[in-house]
Design a protein around this motif. Structure first.
Motif, short mmCIF file in Angstrom:
data_model
loop_
_atom_site.label_atom_id
_atom_site.label_comp_id
_atom_site.label_asym_id
_atom_site.label_seq_id
_atom_site.Cartn_x
_atom_site.Cartn_y
_atom_site.Cartn_z
N LEU A 167 -33.50 -50.14 -28.97
CA LEU A 167 -34.10 -48.94 -29.58
C LEU A 167 -33.45 -48.50 -30.86
O LEU A 167 -34.07 -47.60 -31.68
N THR A 168 -32.30 -49.15 -31.12
CA THR A 168 -31.68 -48.44 -32.34
C THR A 168 -31.99 -49.30 -33.64
O THR A 168 -31.54 -48.98 -34.70
N LEU A 169 -32.77 -50.52 -33.50
CA LEU A 169 -33.13 -51.20 -34.58
C LEU A 169 -34.50 -50.45 -35.33
O LEU A 169 -35.12 -49.69 -34.79
N PRO A 170 -34.21 -50.58 -36.81
CA PRO A 170 -35.33 -49.80 -37.58
C PRO A 170 -36.56 -50.50 -37.35
O PRO A 170 -36.48 -51.81 -36.81
N GLY A 171 -37.56 -49.92 -37.41
CA GLY A 171 -38.96 -50.32 -37.18
C GLY A 171 -39.47 -51.51 -38.06
O GLY A 171 -38.87 -51.49 -39.27
N ARG A 172 -40.26 -52.33 -37.78
CA ARG A 172 -40.73 -53.30 -38.52
C ARG A 172 -41.82 -52.66 -39.54
O ARG A 172 -42.70 -51.99 -38.96
N ARG A 173 -41.61 -53.15 -40.88
CA ARG A 173 -42.85 -52.26 -41.70
C ARG A 173 -44.03 -53.38 -41.80
O ARG A 173 -43.74 -54.62 -41.99
N SER A 174 -45.06 -52.75 -41.50
CA SER A 174 -46.31 -53.61 -41.40
C SER A 174 -46.96 -53.49 -42.91
O SER A 174 -47.23 -52.38 -43.59
N ALA A 175 -47.23 -54.76 -43.52
CA ALA A 175 -47.91 -54.61 -44.61
C ALA A 175 -49.38 -54.31 -44.62
O ALA A 175 -50.12 -54.69 -43.97
N ALA A 176 -49.81 -53.22 -45.25
CA ALA A 176 -51.31 -52.75 -45.36
C ALA A 176 -52.02 -53.57 -46.10
O ALA A 176 -51.62 -53.77 -47.36
N GLY A 177 -53.19 -54.06 -45.80
CA GLY A 177 -54.12 -54.50 -46.48
C GLY A 177 -54.79 -53.82 -47.61
O GLY A 177 -54.87 -52.18 -47.28
N ARG A 178 -55.29 -54.25 -48.71
CA ARG A 178 -56.09 -53.18 -49.59
C ARG A 178 -57.21 -53.96 -50.13
O ARG A 178 -57.56 -55.17 -50.18
N ILE A 179 -58.09 -53.11 -50.66
CA ILE A 179 -59.36 -53.70 -51.48
C ILE A 179 -58.96 -54.43 -52.66
O ILE A 179 -58.32 -53.79 -53.39
N HIS A 180 -59.46 -55.79 -52.74
CA HIS A 180 -59.28 -56.25 -54.18
C HIS A 180 -59.68 -55.59 -55.32
O HIS A 180 -60.76 -54.86 -55.26
N PRO A 181 -59.08 -55.72 -56.44
CA PRO A 181 -59.71 -54.98 -57.60
C PRO A 181 -61.14 -55.06 -58.02
O PRO A 181 -61.60 -54.42 -58.41
N ILE A 182 -61.49 -56.51 -57.76
CA ILE A 182 -63.02 -56.67 -58.19
C ILE A 182 -63.91 -55.77 -57.13
O ILE A 182 -64.70 -55.16 -57.86
N SER A 183 -63.48 -55.93 -55.74
CA SER A 183 -64.44 -55.09 -55.02
C SER A 183 -64.35 -53.81 -55.57
O SER A 183 -65.25 -53.03 -55.28
N ARG A 184 -63.12 -53.37 -55.86
CA ARG A 184 -63.07 -51.99 -56.22
C ARG A 184 -63.68 -51.35 -57.28
O ARG A 184 -64.49 -50.37 -57.21
N MET A 185 -63.82 -52.19 -58.17
CA MET A 185 -64.46 -51.84 -59.46
C MET A 185 -66.00 -51.87 -59.02
O MET A 185 -66.75 -51.12 -59.49
N ALA A 186 -66.53 -52.90 -58.37
CA ALA A 186 -67.80 -52.95 -57.94
C ALA A 186 -68.31 -51.87 -57.23
O ALA A 186 -69.29 -51.15 -57.72
N ASP A 187 -67.32 -51.44 -56.27
CA ASP A 187 -67.73 -50.09 -55.67
C ASP A 187 -67.74 -48.90 -56.50
O ASP A 187 -68.59 -47.99 -56.52
N GLU A 188 -66.96 -48.87 -57.43
CA GLU A 188 -66.77 -47.57 -58.47
C GLU A 188 -67.90 -47.49 -59.11
O GLU A 188 -68.44 -46.53 -59.62
N CYS A 189 -68.40 -48.76 -59.68
CA CYS A 189 -69.63 -48.71 -60.48
C CYS A 189 -70.71 -48.35 -59.69
O CYS A 189 -71.67 -47.47 -60.22
N ALA A 190 -70.86 -48.81 -58.46
CA ALA A 190 -72.11 -48.41 -57.58
C ALA A 190 -72.05 -47.16 -57.52
O ALA A 190 -73.03 -46.32 -57.40
N GLU A 191 -70.87 -46.48 -57.05
CA GLU A 191 -70.62 -45.13 -57.06
C GLU A 191 -71.17 -44.28 -58.18
O GLU A 191 -72.02 -43.07 -57.92
N VAL A 192 -70.66 -44.49 -59.25
CA VAL A 192 -71.21 -43.91 -60.58
C VAL A 192 -72.73 -43.75 -60.56
O VAL A 192 -73.11 -42.84 -61.03
N PHE A 193 -73.26 -44.96 -60.45
CA PHE A 193 -74.79 -45.16 -60.68
C PHE A 193 -75.70 -44.46 -59.43
O PHE A 193 -76.41 -43.79 -59.52
#
Ligand code: PHE
Length: 338
Positions: free
Chosen positions: A94-120
């Motif tokens: 119980l004294t070991l530090p926790g394992r950091r889990s890598a969070a996934g994220r939205i690809h910059p292309i998908s993000r830009m597509a979503d952002e454009c759709a949101e503006v429109f």
């Protein structure tokens, strides 16, 4: 001293060393079988006792029992050692530090597509989807594309053996929406398109566009310009200017290309805008009456505009990405930055 005693001593020493390095219960069991098991060495030796002269029997018997006990003790010690080890392995520290889990994220292309759709979306446009595998009718014919237009060439567009294609633009979604809806229409259609380009810093064999289509009564070029100006400001801030240059597309008349004032240098000229002060963002224009006829809209009643924006282009500008290929290599060190 005789042969049997010598053999007992050798066997005991060998069994002890094997037991000391045994790595599993199965290893230990193999030792037991080899020395003490029914067909093992010790029962075999005991059958040879008859060969021993009478005066040596006592000493041999003692050596025999001593050797057997030594081996049994080595086996017991090995089993003890192995079971202690596995308990340790199962325990949670119980004294070991926790394992950091890598969070996934939205690809910059998908993000830009979503952002454009949101503006429109805020301007009243509904986002719709269309198929990536298209037919020639929707991708070319209904969009008023002449039979000899270069974009139809298999050098430019990917054809399947059955004659279908990978769509070369998102414009066929205009046709699909108008075929199934009566006006007014106000949609955007983000998605992947495919062209036979040689990949380099600004070209890929597939990329993304967002198509826009607005059909109503009395829609004018001024409406198109105000929507594009609004989009530019929402994306890159209030100081961005736009410019429309005359151009040609088969499915719009008049057609324009649509530029932003360079968002890097503010229009003064830099390497991103190739010193022109402007960056080409999209094609656009007023829907050609021939397109309305193809979908059964009366061009005397309805008018509209359409536009197609390059999503990679926008993402590269927004994040100052110098090479389009970075967006497709899925290098985690690159993607982590977004
Ligand atoms: N489909 C055109 C292209 O891919 C862009 C466009 C869309 C032009 C809509 C006019 C209207 O180049």
């Amino acid at each position: 001293m005789n042969d049997i005693i010598a053999e007992i001593d050798r066997a005991a020493a060998a069994a002890e060393s094997r037991a000391a390095s045994a790595a599993s219960g199965a290893d230990v069991e193999a030792i037991r079988i080899d020395y003490l098991g029914r067909n093992g060495l010790f029962p075999a030796l005991s059958r040879r006792m008859g060969e021993i002269p009478a005066e040596q029997r006592k000493a041999t018997g003692a050596a025999f029992n001593g050797g057997r006990m030594k081996i049994q003790a080595a086996i017991d010690a090995a089993l003890e050692r192995l079971s202690a080890g596995s308990a340790e392995k199962d325990a949670i520290d119980l004294t070991l530090p926790g394992r950091r889990s890598a969070a996934g994220r939205i690809h910059p292309i998908s993000r830009m597509a979503d952002e454009c759709a949101e503006v429109f979306r805020r301007m009243g446009f509904v986002a719709v989807d269309g198929p990536e595998i298209e037919d020639i009718y929707h991708n070319f014919d209904a969009l008023n594309t002449p039979m000899d237009h270069p974009s139809r060439d298999p050098q430019d567009t990917f054809y399947f053996p059955d004659g279908r294609i990978l769509r070369s633009q998102t414009s066929p979604v205009q046709i699909r929406v108008m075929e199934t809806h009566t006006p007014p229409v106000r949609i955007v259609a983000p998605g992947r398109v495919f062209r036979r380009d040689t990949p380099d810093a600004t070209h890929g064999m597939n990329f993304h566009q967002i198509e826009g289509l607005y059909v109503d009564k009395n829609v004018s070029m001024a409406d198109l310009k105000s929507v594009l100006q609004r989009f530019a400001c929402e994306m890159f801030g209030p100081d961005v200017k736009i410019r429309l240059r005359p151009h040609f597309f088969p499915f719009t008349e008049p057609s324009v290309e649509y530029d932003f004032s360079c968002v890097v240098c503010g229009g003064k000229g830099c390497n991103v805008c190739k010193n022109s002060g402007w960056i080409e963002i999209a094609g656009a224009g007023m829907v050609d009456p021939a397109v309305f006829k193809a979908v059964g809209y009366d061009p005397e009643v309805w008018s509209g505009f359409a536009f197609g924006l390059g999503i990679e282009r926008l993402a590269m500008l927004k994040h100052r990405i110098p090479d389009l290929r970075l967006l497709y290599e899925n290098d985690i060190r690159f993607l982590k930055q977004f």
